[in-house]
Design an enzyme around this catalytic site. Structure first.
Site, PDB file in Angstrom:
ATOM      1  N   ASP A  73      -7.204  -4.907  -4.989  1.00 23.00           N
ATOM      2  CA  ASP A  73      -6.464  -4.278  -3.912  1.00 23.00           C
ATOM      3  C   ASP A  73      -5.612  -5.364  -3.245  1.00 23.00           C
ATOM      4  OD1 ASP A  73      -8.617  -2.620  -4.594  1.00 23.00           O
ATOM      5  OD2 ASP A  73      -9.225  -2.237  -2.566  1.00 23.00           O
TER       6      ASP A  73
ATOM      7  N   HIS B 153     -15.760  -5.764  -2.241  1.00 28.26           N
ATOM      8  CA  HIS B 153     -15.930  -4.528  -1.496  1.00 28.26           C
ATOM      9  C   HIS B 153     -16.744  -3.541  -2.334  1.00 28.26           C
ATOM     10  CE1 HIS B 153     -12.319  -5.296   1.402  1.00 28.26           C
ATOM     11  NE2 HIS B 153     -13.443  -5.852   1.823  1.00 28.26           N
TER      12      HIS B 153
ATOM     13  N   ASP C 253     -16.668  -0.490  -3.226  1.00 29.55           N
ATOM     14  CA  ASP C 253     -16.110   0.416  -4.230  1.00 29.55           C
ATOM     15  C   ASP C 253     -15.696  -0.304  -5.515  1.00 29.55           C
ATOM     16  OD1 ASP C 253     -14.085  -0.810  -2.753  1.00 29.55           O
ATOM     17  OD2 ASP C 253     -12.697   0.869  -2.923  1.00 29.55           O
ATOM     18  N   HIS C 254     -15.899  -1.631  -5.547  1.00 30.85           N
ATOM     19  CA  HIS C 254     -15.563  -2.406  -6.735  1.00 30.85           C
ATOM     20  C   HIS C 254     -16.776  -3.067  -7.393  1.00 30.85           C
ATOM     21  CE1 HIS C 254     -11.088  -2.335  -6.235  1.00 30.85           C
ATOM     22  NE2 HIS C 254     -11.476  -1.961  -5.016  1.00 30.85           N
TER      23      HIS C 254
ATOM     24  N   HIS D 193      -5.509  -9.319   0.506  1.00 29.74           N
ATOM     25  CA  HIS D 193      -6.361  -8.217   0.916  1.00 29.74           C
ATOM     26  C   HIS D 193      -7.232  -8.675   2.088  1.00 29.74           C
ATOM     27  CE1 HIS D 193      -8.109  -4.315   0.510  1.00 29.74           C
ATOM     28  NE2 HIS D 193      -9.285  -4.730   0.048  1.00 29.74           N
TER      29      HIS D 193
ATOM     30  N   HIS E  23     -12.799  -8.417  -6.207  1.00 30.45           N
ATOM     31  CA  HIS E  23     -13.351  -8.795  -4.902  1.00 30.45           C
ATOM     32  C   HIS E  23     -14.659  -8.036  -4.710  1.00 30.45           C
ATOM     33  CE1 HIS E  23     -11.175  -5.087  -4.121  1.00 30.45           C
ATOM     34  NE2 HIS E  23     -11.655  -5.004  -2.887  1.00 30.45           N
TER      35      HIS E  23
ATOM     36  N   HIS F  59      -6.701   3.423  -8.442  1.00 35.64           N
ATOM     37  CA  HIS F  59      -7.299   3.178  -7.125  1.00 35.64           C
ATOM     38  C   HIS F  59      -6.697   4.103  -6.066  1.00 35.64           C
ATOM     39  CE1 HIS F  59      -8.669   0.912  -3.526  1.00 35.64           C
ATOM     40  NE2 HIS F  59      -9.657   0.526  -4.324  1.00 35.64           N
TER      41      HIS F  59
END
Length: 308
Positions: A209, A63, A65-66, A139, A61, A268
């Site tokens: 996530d 976000h 942090d990814h 998520h 996805h 994670h």
């Protein structure tokens, strides 16, 4: 075989010894990176697997942090004189997101090829014996879990080939390629005439996530390695975990147990969890074959008869 490495095991924000979410695997002549959080290329350089050889980047996805490590990685690939196309996979909107990020990584000397997965639908990308499957999960943004499967054809059976009166010159082509059809001297020969039943392949699953979903256990069923988020290890954080649409150690372990996977790696981790190993027992009490992941942790998945 499949070589696997955790590149970054952190969620939300990096720590001094823990970069953000990323996993890499080498399989069937390909090197595939899953997610590209901050610090990915630093960890990759330490790992020593190389940058230029990556030919596919797959996103769960969008976000930060990814995906926030992507522009720097693309520039590093460019500086390594890469010219081969780079394939990118992810939810709908992938091209728009990457194009925006590439404002700071312009004029790349290689083309980007986009494959967008529609939200709330399962998808597959098949190249010969290598299958990549995507499952929508639950998520705060459209998100997918992934399973990489390396299928395996049956063994060549010379007795069957003789019984079918297959010319010796055709044995090689028929056994090396699945679903091959050859016409020779007016007769048609197929690969299933010389091969035994398919053998057990390899399966690697990656999930982060999400909250647990009904479909997830079936999706990762019998995986040789299941890499799954464990945002929190403390059972007292369960309410917080649910509120932020993540999973706890216990929830990941329950999925692994139900799916009969061979090994579970947790990843994670929340930045509020600097010592995840201290909470590992909450998972191993449910699924004993669980490990807390760490950056650059590696494993080679081998076919069951490789060592025979």
């Amino acid at each position: 075989m499949i070589d696997v490495a955790l590149v970054g095991t952190g969620g939300m924000m990096p720590l001094p010894n823990r970069f953000l979410s990323s996993m890499i695997c080498r399989v069937d002549g390909r090197m595939m990176l899953f997610d590209c959080g901050e610090g990915t290329q630093v960890s990759l350089r330490t790992l020593g697997w190389g940058f230029k050889q990556i030919d596919r980047i797959v996103f769960t996805h969008f976000h930060g942090d990814h995906i926030s490590g992507l522009p720097g990685l693309l520039l590093t690939m460019a500086h390594a004189d890469r010219t081969e196309p780079l394939e990118l996979f992810g939810p709908t909107g992938l091209e728009r997101v990457v194009t925006a990020l590439c404002v700071i990584a312009q004029d790349l000397p290689f083309p980007l090829v986009f494959h967008e997965w529609r939200a709330r639908e399962s998808h597959s990308h098949i190249e010969g014996m290598l299958h990549m499957n995507a499952l929508p999960v639950n998520h705060r943004a459209p998100c997918f879990a992934y399973a990489i499967e390396l299928k395996r054809r049956g063994k060549f059976d010379p007795d069957r080939a003789r019984a079918e009166n297959i010319p010796l010159k055709l044995w090689g082509p028929l056994q090396k390629q699945t679903d091959t059809t050859l016409v020779y001297e007016g007769r048609t020969f197929t690969s299933d005439m010389v091969l035994g039943p398919p053998r057990t392949g390899l399966k690697l699953a990656f999930c982060t996530d999400t909250r647990p979903t009904a479909a997830l256990s079936a999706f990762v069923q019998d995986a040789d390695l299941f890499i799954c988020e464990g945002m929190y290890g403390d059972p007292d954080k369960q309410q917080k975990c649910a509120a932020h649409m993540h999973m706890s150690f216990q929830e990941a372990a329950h999925i692994a147990k139900k799916a009969n996977v061979k090994k579970l790696w947790l990843t994670h981790f929340s930045p509020a969890l600097p010592d995840p190993w201290n909470y590992l027992h909450h998972a191993t009490d449910i699924f004993p074959h669980t490990q807390t992941g760490k950056d650059r942790m590696t494993k080679t998945l081998k076919f069951v008869d490789d060592d025979i």
